[in-house]
Write a protein that holds these residues in place. Structure first.
Motif, PDB file in Angstrom:
ATOM      1  N   GLY A  46       0.779  -1.227   0.000  1.00 32.15           N
ATOM      2  CA  GLY A  46       0.000   0.000   0.000  1.00 32.15           C
ATOM      3  C   GLY A  46       0.808   1.274   0.000  1.00 32.15           C
ATOM      4  N   ASN A  47       2.087   1.219  -0.375  1.00 27.34           N
ATOM      5  CA  ASN A  47       2.928   2.405  -0.315  1.00 27.34           C
ATOM      6  C   ASN A  47       3.992   2.319  -1.401  1.00 27.34           C
ATOM      7  OD1 ASN A  47       5.436   3.826   0.594  1.00 27.34           O
ATOM      8  ND2 ASN A  47       4.052   4.513   2.217  1.00 27.34           N
ATOM      9  N   ALA A  48       4.075   3.346  -2.259  1.00 21.63           N
ATOM     10  CA  ALA A  48       4.988   3.320  -3.410  1.00 21.63           C
ATOM     11  C   ALA A  48       6.455   3.299  -3.000  1.00 21.63           C
ATOM     12  CB  ALA A  48       4.710   4.513  -4.330  1.00 21.63           C
ATOM     13  N   SER A  49       6.824   4.098  -2.018  1.00 21.71           N
ATOM     14  CA  SER A  49       8.244   4.141  -1.655  1.00 21.71           C
ATOM     15  C   SER A  49       8.679   2.836  -0.996  1.00 21.71           C
ATOM     16  CB  SER A  49       8.557   5.342  -0.770  1.00 21.71           C
ATOM     17  OG  SER A  49       7.858   5.268   0.443  1.00 21.71           O
ATOM     18  N   ASP A  50       7.811   2.240  -0.190  1.00 22.00           N
ATOM     19  CA  ASP A  50       8.138   0.942   0.398  1.00 22.00           C
ATOM     20  C   ASP A  50       8.201  -0.128  -0.689  1.00 22.00           C
ATOM     21  OD1 ASP A  50       8.287   1.988   2.962  1.00 22.00           O
ATOM     22  OD2 ASP A  50       6.169   1.633   3.355  1.00 22.00           O
ATOM     23  N   TYR A  91       7.669  -7.406   4.899  1.00 15.44           N
ATOM     24  CA  TYR A  91       7.872  -5.977   5.121  1.00 15.44           C
ATOM     25  C   TYR A  91       6.662  -5.369   5.815  1.00 15.44           C
ATOM     26  CZ  TYR A  91       9.671  -1.304   4.123  1.00 15.44           C
ATOM     27  OH  TYR A  91      10.164  -0.037   4.232  1.00 15.44           O
ATOM     28  N   ARG A  92       5.476  -5.737   5.341  1.00 15.37           N
ATOM     29  CA  ARG A  92       4.244  -5.191   5.916  1.00 15.37           C
ATOM     30  C   ARG A  92       4.095  -5.619   7.367  1.00 15.37           C
ATOM     31  NH1 ARG A  92      -0.423  -2.703   4.362  1.00 15.37           N
ATOM     32  NH2 ARG A  92      -2.278  -3.357   5.478  1.00 15.37           N
ATOM     33  N   ARG A  93       4.497  -6.823   7.680  1.00 20.02           N
ATOM     34  CA  ARG A  93       4.396  -7.303   9.062  1.00 20.02           C
ATOM     35  C   ARG A  93       5.326  -6.534   9.991  1.00 20.02           C
ATOM     36  NH1 ARG A  93       4.217 -13.743   7.756  1.00 20.02           N
ATOM     37  NH2 ARG A  93       2.011 -13.792   7.195  1.00 20.02           N
ATOM     38  N   ARG A  94       6.450  -6.070   9.469  1.00 21.59           N
ATOM     39  CA  ARG A  94       7.433  -5.358  10.291  1.00 21.59           C
ATOM     40  C   ARG A  94       7.121  -3.874  10.456  1.00 21.59           C
ATOM     41  NH1 ARG A  94      11.175  -7.962   6.862  1.00 21.59           N
ATOM     42  NH2 ARG A  94      11.711  -5.928   6.001  1.00 21.59           N
ATOM     43  N   ARG A  95       6.311  -3.311   9.578  1.00 23.33           N
ATOM     44  CA  ARG A  95       6.093  -1.859   9.599  1.00 23.33           C
ATOM     45  C   ARG A  95       4.614  -1.532   9.682  1.00 23.33           C
ATOM     46  NH1 ARG A  95       9.656   1.585   6.006  1.00 23.33           N
ATOM     47  NH2 ARG A  95       8.357   3.041   7.095  1.00 23.33           N
ATOM     48  N   SER A  96       4.329  -0.341  10.170  1.00 22.76           N
ATOM     49  CA  SER A  96       2.957   0.162  10.095  1.00 22.76           C
ATOM     50  C   SER A  96       2.960   1.302   9.096  1.00 22.76           C
ATOM     51  CB  SER A  96       2.480   0.639  11.466  1.00 22.76           C
ATOM     52  OG  SER A  96       3.290   1.708  11.899  1.00 22.76           O
ATOM     53  N   PHE A  97       1.875   1.464   8.386  1.00 22.70           N
ATOM     54  CA  PHE A  97       1.814   2.420   7.299  1.00 22.70           C
ATOM     55  C   PHE A  97       0.768   3.492   7.560  1.00 22.70           C
ATOM     56  CE2 PHE A  97       3.285  -1.555   5.526  1.00 22.70           C
ATOM     57  CZ  PHE A  97       4.401  -1.153   4.820  1.00 22.70           C
TER      58      PHE A  97
END
Length: 192
Positions: A46-50, A91-97
């Motif tokens: 859900g995030n272009a830079s990520d 990656y999504r599991r490690r970060r919140s967006f």
């Protein structure tokens, strides 16, 4: 070795050359699949830079492990998408967006304000319904609908059986449809 920019050269052939150390063949593969890989990663996280970071990491992993390429009938894109999806989920599991609706959109002057507001609201509801899905269901939807893979191809990427892939899709569609029912009824003029 000569550069192989020809679109008639298969991905699998290019990957075999890359496994033998051909950087130009790997560059061709990267250019061919960068855009779709970025789109897939962005839909999952859900995030272009990520997504850019994930895809860069995926291609680095492929280059570092090119000698492990089997070429035993597995399509290169299946291997690539498996890596991108797995990296995206990790990656999504490690970060919140931050929510995507925080980003501003460019206004098209041909559309009325009401149409824009409706479109944004509906888009936000659809995005929220998809974002609320478990990661594997979200990845299954993305592979089959956005990447236009068959269930069999997508099942290889997610390393599940075809029937498990079909089950992921059925559950995902059912949850999205249920979450969007109030919006559909309202749009059709039916009060909930």
């Amino acid at each position: 070795m000569e550069p192989r920019e020809d679109d008639t050269v298969s991905d699998e052939s290019l990957m075999a050359d890359a496994a033998a150390g051909d950087r130009k063949a790997f560059g061709t593969l990267t250019r061919r699949h960068m855009r779709r890989s970025l789109a897939l990663a962005q839909r999952v996280v859900g995030n272009a830079s990520d997504a850019e970071e994930i895809v860069q990491d995926a291609f680095l992993q492929i280059w570092a492990n090119a000698d492990r390429w089997r070429g035993d009938g597995t399509r290169f894109t299946t291997w690539l998408y498996r890596i991108v999806v797995n990296r995206s989920i990790d990656y999504r599991r490690r970060r919140s967006f931050a929510p995507l609706d925080a980003a501003e959109e460019i206004v098209d002057p041909a559309w009325s304000a009401e149409t824009l507001i409706d479109g944004r609201r509906i888009g936000a509801e659809v995005d929220a319904a998809i974002a609320a899905l478990p990661e594997r269901q979200r990845a299954a939807l993305s592979l089959c609908y956005h990447e236009e893979m068959t269930c069999a191809e997508a099942s290889e990427v997610l390393q599940v059986s075809v029937s498990a892939m079909e089950s992921l899709l059925v559950r995902a569609r059912r949850v999205v449809r249920a979450r969007l029912q109030p919006l559909i009824r309202q749009k059709d003029g039916v009060r909930p």
